[in-house]
Each structure stands twice: as C-alpha cells, then as structure tokens.
Design a protein around this motif. Structure first.
Motif, PDB file in Angstrom:
ATOM      1  N   VAL A 101     118.821 -24.730 -40.203  1.00 22.56           N
ATOM      2  CA  VAL A 101     119.619 -25.946 -40.402  1.00 22.56           C
ATOM      3  C   VAL A 101     119.506 -26.395 -41.854  1.00 22.56           C
ATOM      4  O   VAL A 101     118.595 -25.989 -42.572  1.00 22.56           O
ATOM      5  N   ASP A 102     120.444 -27.250 -42.267  1.00 16.85           N
ATOM      6  CA  ASP A 102     120.404 -27.807 -43.621  1.00 16.85           C
ATOM      7  C   ASP A 102     119.472 -29.014 -43.670  1.00 16.85           C
ATOM      8  O   ASP A 102     119.202 -29.656 -42.645  1.00 16.85           O
ATOM      9  N   HIS A 103     119.031 -29.348 -44.871  1.00 17.32           N
ATOM     10  CA  HIS A 103     118.130 -30.497 -45.038  1.00 17.32           C
ATOM     11  C   HIS A 103     118.805 -31.808 -44.652  1.00 17.32           C
ATOM     12  O   HIS A 103     118.123 -32.763 -44.271  1.00 17.32           O
ATOM     13  N   ALA A 104     120.130 -31.856 -44.745  1.00 18.68           N
ATOM     14  CA  ALA A 104     120.850 -33.095 -44.435  1.00 18.68           C
ATOM     15  C   ALA A 104     121.249 -33.189 -42.961  1.00 18.68           C
ATOM     16  O   ALA A 104     121.847 -34.184 -42.545  1.00 18.68           O
ATOM     17  N   THR A 105     120.914 -32.206 -42.172  1.00 24.80           N
ATOM     18  CA  THR A 105     121.299 -32.205 -40.757  1.00 24.80           C
ATOM     19  C   THR A 105     120.632 -33.372 -40.017  1.00 24.80           C
ATOM     20  O   THR A 105     119.421 -33.590 -40.167  1.00 24.80           O
ATOM     21  N   PRO A 106     121.374 -34.131 -39.230  1.00 27.21           N
ATOM     22  CA  PRO A 106     120.777 -35.234 -38.459  1.00 27.21           C
ATOM     23  C   PRO A 106     119.708 -34.711 -37.500  1.00 27.21           C
ATOM     24  O   PRO A 106     119.809 -33.591 -36.986  1.00 27.21           O
ATOM     25  N   LEU A 107     118.712 -35.561 -37.253  1.00 28.56           N
ATOM     26  CA  LEU A 107     117.589 -35.139 -36.416  1.00 28.56           C
ATOM     27  C   LEU A 107     118.010 -34.678 -35.016  1.00 28.56           C
ATOM     28  O   LEU A 107     117.465 -33.683 -34.516  1.00 28.56           O
ATOM     29  N   PRO A 108     118.963 -35.354 -34.340  1.00 25.82           N
ATOM     30  CA  PRO A 108     119.377 -34.867 -33.009  1.00 25.82           C
ATOM     31  C   PRO A 108     119.921 -33.434 -33.040  1.00 25.82           C
ATOM     32  O   PRO A 108     119.680 -32.660 -32.107  1.00 25.82           O
TER      33      PRO A 108
ATOM     34  N   ASN B 219     107.932 -24.084 -33.366  1.00 26.09           N
ATOM     35  CA  ASN B 219     107.344 -25.391 -33.038  1.00 26.09           C
ATOM     36  C   ASN B 219     106.716 -26.047 -34.259  1.00 26.09           C
ATOM     37  O   ASN B 219     106.816 -27.270 -34.439  1.00 26.09           O
ATOM     38  N   ASP B 220     106.069 -25.252 -35.110  1.00 22.66           N
ATOM     39  CA  ASP B 220     105.480 -25.798 -36.341  1.00 22.66           C
ATOM     40  C   ASP B 220     106.565 -26.397 -37.228  1.00 22.66           C
ATOM     41  O   ASP B 220     106.379 -27.475 -37.830  1.00 22.66           O
ATOM     42  N   ALA B 221     107.698 -25.697 -37.336  1.00 22.24           N
ATOM     43  CA  ALA B 221     108.801 -26.179 -38.171  1.00 22.24           C
ATOM     44  C   ALA B 221     109.353 -27.501 -37.631  1.00 22.24           C
ATOM     45  O   ALA B 221     109.593 -28.449 -38.387  1.00 22.24           O
ATOM     46  N   TRP B 222     109.553 -27.573 -36.329  1.00 23.32           N
ATOM     47  CA  TRP B 222     110.083 -28.790 -35.710  1.00 23.32           C
ATOM     48  C   TRP B 222     109.124 -29.957 -35.911  1.00 23.32           C
ATOM     49  O   TRP B 222     109.534 -31.074 -36.254  1.00 23.32           O
ATOM     50  N   GLU B 223     107.839 -29.733 -35.721  1.00 29.21           N
ATOM     51  CA  GLU B 223     106.855 -30.801 -35.893  1.00 29.21           C
ATOM     52  C   GLU B 223     106.795 -31.267 -37.346  1.00 29.21           C
ATOM     53  O   GLU B 223     106.672 -32.467 -37.620  1.00 29.21           O
ATOM     54  N   GLU B 224     106.900 -30.324 -38.284  1.00 27.20           N
ATOM     55  CA  GLU B 224     106.861 -30.694 -39.702  1.00 27.20           C
ATOM     56  C   GLU B 224     108.075 -31.544 -40.077  1.00 27.20           C
ATOM     57  O   GLU B 224     107.951 -32.536 -40.819  1.00 27.20           O
ATOM     58  N   ILE B 225     109.244 -31.186 -39.570  1.00 27.60           N
ATOM     59  CA  ILE B 225     110.451 -31.956 -39.862  1.00 27.60           C
ATOM     60  C   ILE B 225     110.347 -33.360 -39.267  1.00 27.60           C
ATOM     61  O   ILE B 225     110.720 -34.348 -39.915  1.00 27.60           O
ATOM     62  N   GLN B 226     109.827 -33.465 -38.052  1.00 26.50           N
ATOM     63  CA  GLN B 226     109.656 -34.790 -37.442  1.00 26.50           C
ATOM     64  C   GLN B 226     108.728 -35.668 -38.276  1.00 26.50           C
ATOM     65  O   GLN B 226     109.003 -36.858 -38.488  1.00 26.50           O
ATOM     66  N   ARG B 227     107.621 -35.088 -38.750  1.00 28.14           N
ATOM     67  CA  ARG B 227     106.695 -35.861 -39.585  1.00 28.14           C
ATOM     68  C   ARG B 227     107.360 -36.293 -40.886  1.00 28.14           C
ATOM     69  O   ARG B 227     107.203 -37.438 -41.336  1.00 28.14           O
ATOM     70  N   GLU B 228     108.126 -35.383 -41.470  1.00 27.19           N
ATOM     71  CA  GLU B 228     108.804 -35.691 -42.736  1.00 27.19           C
ATOM     72  C   GLU B 228     109.809 -36.822 -42.552  1.00 27.19           C
ATOM     73  O   GLU B 228     109.866 -37.761 -43.365  1.00 27.19           O
ATOM     74  N   ARG B 229     110.600 -36.773 -41.464  1.00 27.31           N
ATOM     75  CA  ARG B 229     111.601 -37.808 -41.209  1.00 27.31           C
ATOM     76  C   ARG B 229     110.925 -39.148 -40.897  1.00 27.31           C
ATOM     77  O   ARG B 229     111.408 -40.208 -41.303  1.00 27.31           O
TER      78      ARG B 229
END
Length: 234
Positions: free
Chosen positions: A169-176, A215-225
C-alpha cells in the motif's frame, strides 16, 4: 509416499538425455503441482546459485528450511539440485516452462519467488547478480512489479523493510484500506489456501515467516498512525 519419493519418481521418468526442465511437461495435473513447485524452487535456486558464482552452506541450509528435508530424503533433493546446476538449459527456459504450467496470474508463482528470495538472502548477503536473476525471473513469470518490490522489501538484508511496501500500500492510504490489505494477505497466507494452490506441506515454513512479516508491518503502521494522531492533538 513422501513428496521426495514422488520427486525421485518424476525425475527417474525422464528419458535418457532429456533435460530436467522437461519434467514440468509431465506435472500439469493438480495432484502433482506440489511436486512441480518443489522441483521449480530447487531448480531455479540451483541456477541462481550458479549465477551468484558459488553455493554456500547457508544456501543449502535454506533449502532445508523451506522444505524441511528429512535426512533420508537429502540424497534425492541433492540430485535434483545437481541436475539443475549441470543442465545446459538456461534459467529463463525453466522459468517459462514453470509459468506455462501454473498459468498467468497464479499466486503460486508469487510463492515460488518467495522461496527464491529466502534462498538468495540465506548467507546474509543479497548479491547484485541475484537481484538481476530474480528480477528477470519475475519478469518472465509476469509477476507484478508491486509484488516483486513487496517481496524484496521483506527479504533484502541490511535494510529495514518499509511496512507499507510489505503490505503493498501507499503511505497515504487510509488506515481502513490498509487494514483490508493486511486481512487479505493474512487470508492468502493461510496454510489451507497455500496447499490448495500447490505448495507441499514441507514448504509451509514459508507461510510462518510471511505471516510474521505481515503482522509486524500492520502493527508498525498502527503505532505510526497513533503517534501521528497524538501529535496532532497536542
């Protein structure tokens, strides 16, 4: 009968002087796809090792990690590896026959590339010749550029993988939408789905590693957001 016994039978069925790449002509039916997949990874891995110029113990160990080769089956696996390495047929011919066997757009081709990446980085180094080899194989297999980048982001050493690249996904992609991409990859990584598209049970170690990375990628993105939202609220 173990998959290695089936592989030995498939290789033994080749006529005298017939290239190992011809084995893919005889393994088109769904029940034999797990055999074809295993031979494809070993054969292309052997060609890649030859392109790299050397076969390290780490690369041999990587085969055992991907396929969980039992000691009594090591001789059969080594035979396939050596046949491919000695075969005059080039790796591009192998890749074309593999693509013809699995068909366009097959997720199994992405699984195949994943196994090759695992072997390429087994010695802790990603050689430019390995990158060129994998890029060319991906091109022949018609693997989308985004998927190739996603795999390279996960495997290339000495570079922290971008979690967005891992999930495609792109960095600007909405979290949902990112959550949806993560869930789709989790579904696609389920062992039942991998087995259904031709991976042998012996190769499911790849699924474990992929699931951890996803799963690591998803968790990292959640923390970043979450940090970004907290900063805006200040």
């Amino acid at each position: 009968m173990s998959i290695w016994s089936r592989i030995t039978a498939a290789v033994s069925a080749l006529t005298h002087g017939e290239s190992l790449s011809a084995v893919f002509e005889h393994l088109r039916s769904p029940p034999e796809r797990s055999v074809a997949f295993t031979i494809a990874v070993i054969a292309l891995g052997a060609k890649m090792a030859k392109a790299d110029g050397q076969v390290t113990r780490d690369e041999v160990k990587a085969f055992r990690e991907v396929f969980q080769i039992a000691k009594e089956d090591e001789a059969g696996a080594a035979r396939v590896f050596n046949l491919a390495r000695q075969d005059v047929a080039g790796y591009e011919e192998y890749a074309r026959k593999i693509k013809a066997m699995f068909g366009d757009g097959s997720d199994t081709l992405c699984d195949l590339m994943e196994g090759l990446f695992h072997i390429a980085v087994a010695d802790g180094e990603y050689h430019p010749k390995e990158d060129a080899f994998l890029a060319r194989v991906a091109e022949i297999l018609d693997l989308p550029e985004a998927k190739f980048r996603r795999l390279r982001a996960r495997f290339v050493p000495d570079a922290r993988p971008d979690p967005y690249d891992v999930l495609g996904v792109d960095h600007a992609t909405p979290l949902p939408e990112i959550r949806a991409a993560w869930r789709e990859q989790v579904r696609d990584t389920h062992p039942d789905r991998l087995l259904a598209r031709g991976l042998p049970e012996e190769a499911l170690k790849l699924a474990e590693k992929r699931m951890i990375a996803i799963n690591d990628a998803w968790e990292e993105i959640q923390r970043e957001r979450a940090r970004a939202d907290a900063h805006r609220d200040l």
